[in-house]
Write a protein that holds these residues in place. Structure first.
Motif, PDB file in Angstrom:
ATOM      1  N   GLU A 225       0.815  -1.231   0.000  1.00 49.89           N
ATOM      2  CA  GLU A 225       0.000   0.000   0.000  1.00 49.89           C
ATOM      3  C   GLU A 225       0.848   1.282   0.000  1.00 49.89           C
ATOM      4  OE1 GLU A 225      -3.470   2.228   0.044  1.00 49.89           O
ATOM      5  OE2 GLU A 225      -3.643   0.080   0.379  1.00 49.89           O
ATOM      6  N   ASN A 226       1.768   1.405   0.964  1.00 53.67           N
ATOM      7  CA  ASN A 226       2.560   2.644   1.078  1.00 53.67           C
ATOM      8  C   ASN A 226       3.384   2.903  -0.162  1.00 53.67           C
ATOM      9  OD1 ASN A 226       1.628   3.376   3.530  1.00 53.67           O
ATOM     10  ND2 ASN A 226       3.461   2.848   4.684  1.00 53.67           N
ATOM     11  N   ALA A 227       4.073   1.855  -0.646  1.00 54.91           N
ATOM     12  CA  ALA A 227       4.916   2.019  -1.839  1.00 54.91           C
ATOM     13  C   ALA A 227       4.063   2.412  -3.044  1.00 54.91           C
ATOM     14  CB  ALA A 227       5.680   0.727  -2.124  1.00 54.91           C
ATOM     15  N   TYR A 228       2.889   1.788  -3.174  1.00 54.82           N
ATOM     16  CA  TYR A 228       1.994   2.071  -4.304  1.00 54.82           C
ATOM     17  C   TYR A 228       1.541   3.536  -4.287  1.00 54.82           C
ATOM     18  CZ  TYR A 228      -2.040   1.845  -7.444  1.00 54.82           C
ATOM     19  OH  TYR A 228      -2.939   2.080  -8.457  1.00 54.82           O
ATOM     20  N   GLN A 229       1.079   4.006  -3.105  1.00 51.83           N
ATOM     21  CA  GLN A 229       0.576   5.385  -2.994  1.00 51.83           C
ATOM     22  C   GLN A 229       1.689   6.405  -3.216  1.00 51.83           C
ATOM     23  OE1 GLN A 229      -2.457   5.895  -3.119  1.00 51.83           O
ATOM     24  NE2 GLN A 229      -3.402   4.042  -2.306  1.00 51.83           N
ATOM     25  N   LEU A 230       2.884   6.100  -2.658  1.00 52.53           N
ATOM     26  CA  LEU A 230       4.025   7.009  -2.866  1.00 52.53           C
ATOM     27  C   LEU A 230       4.425   7.073  -4.339  1.00 52.53           C
ATOM     28  CD1 LEU A 230       6.427   6.250   0.132  1.00 52.53           C
ATOM     29  CD2 LEU A 230       5.578   8.507  -0.488  1.00 52.53           C
ATOM     30  N   TYR A 231       4.342   5.923  -5.003  1.00 50.65           N
ATOM     31  CA  TYR A 231       4.695   5.869  -6.425  1.00 50.65           C
ATOM     32  C   TYR A 231       3.721   6.705  -7.253  1.00 50.65           C
ATOM     33  CZ  TYR A 231       5.789   3.865 -11.037  1.00 50.65           C
ATOM     34  OH  TYR A 231       6.133   3.693 -12.360  1.00 50.65           O
ATOM     35  N   GLN A 232       2.431   6.650  -6.905  1.00 50.20           N
ATOM     36  CA  GLN A 232       1.433   7.469  -7.619  1.00 50.20           C
ATOM     37  C   GLN A 232       1.750   8.956  -7.451  1.00 50.20           C
ATOM     38  OE1 GLN A 232      -0.542   5.666  -9.653  1.00 50.20           O
ATOM     39  NE2 GLN A 232       0.510   3.984  -8.623  1.00 50.20           N
ATOM     40  N   GLU A 233       2.120   9.311  -6.201  1.00 52.74           N
ATOM     41  CA  GLU A 233       2.463  10.714  -5.898  1.00 52.74           C
ATOM     42  C   GLU A 233       3.735  11.115  -6.674  1.00 52.74           C
ATOM     43  OE1 GLU A 233       3.491  13.468  -1.988  1.00 52.74           O
ATOM     44  OE2 GLU A 233       2.919  11.381  -1.660  1.00 52.74           O
ATOM     45  N   TYR A 234       4.689  10.197  -6.732  1.00 57.93           N
ATOM     46  CA  TYR A 234       5.961  10.460  -7.410  1.00 57.93           C
ATOM     47  C   TYR A 234       5.746  10.698  -8.908  1.00 57.93           C
ATOM     48  CZ  TYR A 234      10.935   9.819  -8.570  1.00 57.93           C
ATOM     49  OH  TYR A 234      12.229   9.987  -9.010  1.00 57.93           O
ATOM     50  N   LYS A 235       4.874   9.869  -9.515  1.00 51.85           N
ATOM     51  CA  LYS A 235       4.581  10.025 -10.943  1.00 51.85           C
ATOM     52  C   LYS A 235       3.927  11.380 -11.224  1.00 51.85           C
ATOM     53  CE  LYS A 235       2.414   6.046 -11.779  1.00 51.85           C
ATOM     54  NZ  LYS A 235       1.788   4.934 -12.534  1.00 51.85           N
ATOM     55  N   LYS A 236       3.049  11.827 -10.297  1.00 52.13           N
ATOM     56  CA  LYS A 236       2.408  13.148 -10.463  1.00 52.13           C
ATOM     57  C   LYS A 236       3.456  14.264 -10.421  1.00 52.13           C
ATOM     58  CE  LYS A 236      -2.173  12.137  -8.580  1.00 52.13           C
ATOM     59  NZ  LYS A 236      -3.029  12.243  -7.378  1.00 52.13           N
ATOM     60  N   VAL A 237       4.434  14.106  -9.501  1.00 57.88           N
ATOM     61  CA  VAL A 237       5.498  15.111  -9.384  1.00 57.88           C
ATOM     62  C   VAL A 237       6.331  15.132 -10.676  1.00 57.88           C
ATOM     63  CG1 VAL A 237       7.687  15.651  -8.195  1.00 57.88           C
ATOM     64  CG2 VAL A 237       5.632  15.140  -6.865  1.00 57.88           C
ATOM     65  N   LEU A 238       6.706  13.952 -11.193  1.00 64.40           N
ATOM     66  CA  LEU A 238       7.499  13.886 -12.435  1.00 64.40           C
ATOM     67  C   LEU A 238       6.741  14.496 -13.614  1.00 64.40           C
ATOM     68  CD1 LEU A 238       9.089  10.298 -12.246  1.00 64.40           C
ATOM     69  CD2 LEU A 238      10.149  12.472 -11.643  1.00 64.40           C
ATOM     70  N   ASP A 239       5.432  14.185 -13.708  1.00 64.51           N
ATOM     71  CA  ASP A 239       4.604  14.769 -14.784  1.00 64.51           C
ATOM     72  C   ASP A 239       4.521  16.275 -14.631  1.00 64.51           C
ATOM     73  OD1 ASP A 239       4.189  12.261 -15.775  1.00 64.51           O
ATOM     74  OD2 ASP A 239       2.167  12.004 -14.927  1.00 64.51           O
ATOM     75  N   GLY A 240       4.373  16.709 -13.363  1.00 61.41           N
ATOM     76  CA  GLY A 240       4.271  18.156 -13.075  1.00 61.41           C
ATOM     77  C   GLY A 240       5.532  18.896 -13.470  1.00 61.41           C
ATOM     78  N   ILE A 241       6.691  18.261 -13.242  1.00 64.71           N
ATOM     79  CA  ILE A 241       7.972  18.882 -13.606  1.00 64.71           C
ATOM     80  C   ILE A 241       8.061  19.050 -15.126  1.00 64.71           C
ATOM     81  CG2 ILE A 241      10.481  18.416 -13.737  1.00 64.71           C
ATOM     82  CD1 ILE A 241      10.229  17.288 -10.823  1.00 64.71           C
ATOM     83  N   GLU A 242       7.661  18.013 -15.865  1.00 65.24           N
ATOM     84  CA  GLU A 242       7.685  18.086 -17.338  1.00 65.24           C
ATOM     85  C   GLU A 242       6.753  19.184 -17.851  1.00 65.24           C
ATOM     86  OE1 GLU A 242       9.819  16.535 -19.413  1.00 65.24           O
ATOM     87  OE2 GLU A 242      10.686  15.942 -17.479  1.00 65.24           O
ATOM     88  N   GLU A 243       5.555  19.243 -17.263  1.00 68.08           N
ATOM     89  CA  GLU A 243       4.569  20.273 -17.693  1.00 68.08           C
ATOM     90  C   GLU A 243       5.104  21.675 -17.412  1.00 68.08           C
ATOM     91  OE1 GLU A 243       0.781  19.475 -15.843  1.00 68.08           O
ATOM     92  OE2 GLU A 243       0.740  17.440 -16.671  1.00 68.08           O
ATOM     93  N   ALA A 244       5.710  21.852 -16.212  1.00 73.82           N
ATOM     94  CA  ALA A 244       6.239  23.179 -15.846  1.00 73.82           C
ATOM     95  C   ALA A 244       7.356  23.590 -16.798  1.00 73.82           C
ATOM     96  CB  ALA A 244       6.743  23.150 -14.409  1.00 73.82           C
ATOM     97  N   LYS A 245       8.197  22.644 -17.203  1.00 74.58           N
ATOM     98  CA  LYS A 245       9.293  22.942 -18.141  1.00 74.58           C
ATOM     99  C   LYS A 245       8.749  23.371 -19.501  1.00 74.58           C
ATOM    100  CE  LYS A 245      12.985  20.089 -16.156  1.00 74.58           C
ATOM    101  NZ  LYS A 245      13.716  18.813 -16.228  1.00 74.58           N
TER     102      LYS A 245
END
Length: 358
Positions: A45-65
């Motif tokens: 559970e924890n790893a899965y939820q953190l991974y979802q959050e991590y993917k959002k951060v990576l996508d957000g970084i690409e969008e901001a760039k």
């Protein structure tokens, strides 16, 4: 980093697969399968939820760039602000993910059976065994855990030559698993007339409780004897053969219980202790089969290994495995074990991370 992403992808796929299994109506009839799937999903559970959050951060970084390429100065400024926030958040999540990816001990959430024995030092070793028992009871109470005595062999001078007890609660084994070993006490015994400091020891063994699914006992391998309970327990207990001794014939392992309310209760307690002892032997064999370099363990968990010294004259406790010294022995003996236990858990995580990186 690629290796981490691959492992996270595998976890995410397995988590979603388990979700489908648990939503399948046919699983409702298979309690064992449903329990196993629920337990496995909870560990991911924890790893899965953190991974979802991590993917959002990576996508957000690409969008901001991408937005920073815009000509509108207001949009560029907003994108810069967003990028700096997300880039600060990224390493924080990565650190949490690294910890989540450390291999989990499947026994961490189990209840435990603890055995404390007075060892070197005769009466003083037994008295110290009683002090350790009281320390663990106080710590268990502070955690909201429950204690159930399985067997107690009182010592005439006080304390116990042996006390065996179960601790039930959330994550008990994860916090107490590093307590196995030889505990050494340095103090002036009550019987010492010259005021000299003596050294005595008591041994502690912490075993994860084995459930029936973990270890199946063959009834043909067991000899069950009943006998009259001794010691405190009320008059009725001494008039009936309510105490139970179970012997596992292939290994010679013996468990007893006489503190239960009835013969049935004692048999149940002795059986749980037997299953746990045999499960612990099995775990030891598995661990010994693993390459010692990859084990990354704090100590061996062997009773003979000296793990901690309790020095009363100097009010000092030293854990020899991690070189930790605390000048608050009086607090420790009142069950305030958090500082020692957290330090041991942190060192175990550090060693496992090193093992993963090598």
């Amino acid at each position: 980093m690629n290796n981490m992403m691959e492992r996270l992808e595998t976890i995410a796929r397995r988590y979603e697969e388990l979700n489908e299994i648990l939503m399948d109506p046919s699983i409702a009839n298979d309690v064992h399968k449903m329990t196993e799937a629920s337990k496995e999903q909870a560990t991911l559970e924890n790893a899965y939820q953190l991974y979802q959050e991590y993917k959002k951060v990576l996508d957000g970084i690409e969008e901001a760039k991408e937005l920073m390429k815009e000509k509108d100065p207001e949009i560029k400024e907003m994108a810069e602000l967003e990028l700096s926030e997300l880039e600060a958040k990224k390493p924080q999540i990565e650190e949490k993910l690294h910890l989540e990816l450390i291999p989990k001990d499947p026994n961490d959430n189990k209840n435990v059976i603890v055995e404390i024995r007075g060892a070197a030092g005769g009466d003083e070793g037994n008295i110290f065994a009683g002090d350790l028992y009281r320390m663990y009871v106080k710590y268990a109470e502070s955690q909201g855990w429950k204690i159930e005595v399985l067997e107690a062999q009182d010592s005439e001078a006080g304390g116990y030559s042996l006390i065996s007890f179960m601790i039930k609660g959330e994550g008990v084994y994860s916090k107490l698993k590093f307590e196995s070993g030889s505990h050494r006490v340095q103090r002036v015994p009550k019987t010492e007339t010259q005021g000299r400091v003596h050294t005595s020891t008591a041994t502690v063994l912490v075993m994860p409780e084995a459930e029936e699914v973990d270890f199946e006992l063959n009834p043909a391998d067991l000899r069950i004897d009943t006998y009259r309970a001794s010691g405190a327990g009320g008059q009725h207990i001494n008039k009936t053969d309510s105490a139970v001794r179970i012997t596992h014939i292939p290994t010679g392992v013996v468990t007893t219980s006489q503190d239960g309310r009835s013969q049935h209760d004692n048999k149940d307690k002795a059986m749980r202790a037997m299953r746990t002892k045999l499960y612990e032997m099995k775990l030891r064999e598995q661990e010994e089969a693993i390459d010692s370099e990859r084990r990354s363990k704090i100590g061996t968990g062997d009773r003979s290994e000296k793990i901690r010294t309790y020095n009363y004259p100097q009010n000092r406790v030293t854990d020899h495995r991690i070189g930790l010294t605390i000048q608050q022995l009086d607090r420790i003996m009142e069950g305030k074990l958090d500082d020692i236990i957290e330090a041991l858990i942190n060192e175990d995580q550090r060693l496992k991370l090193l093992g993963e990186e090598q």
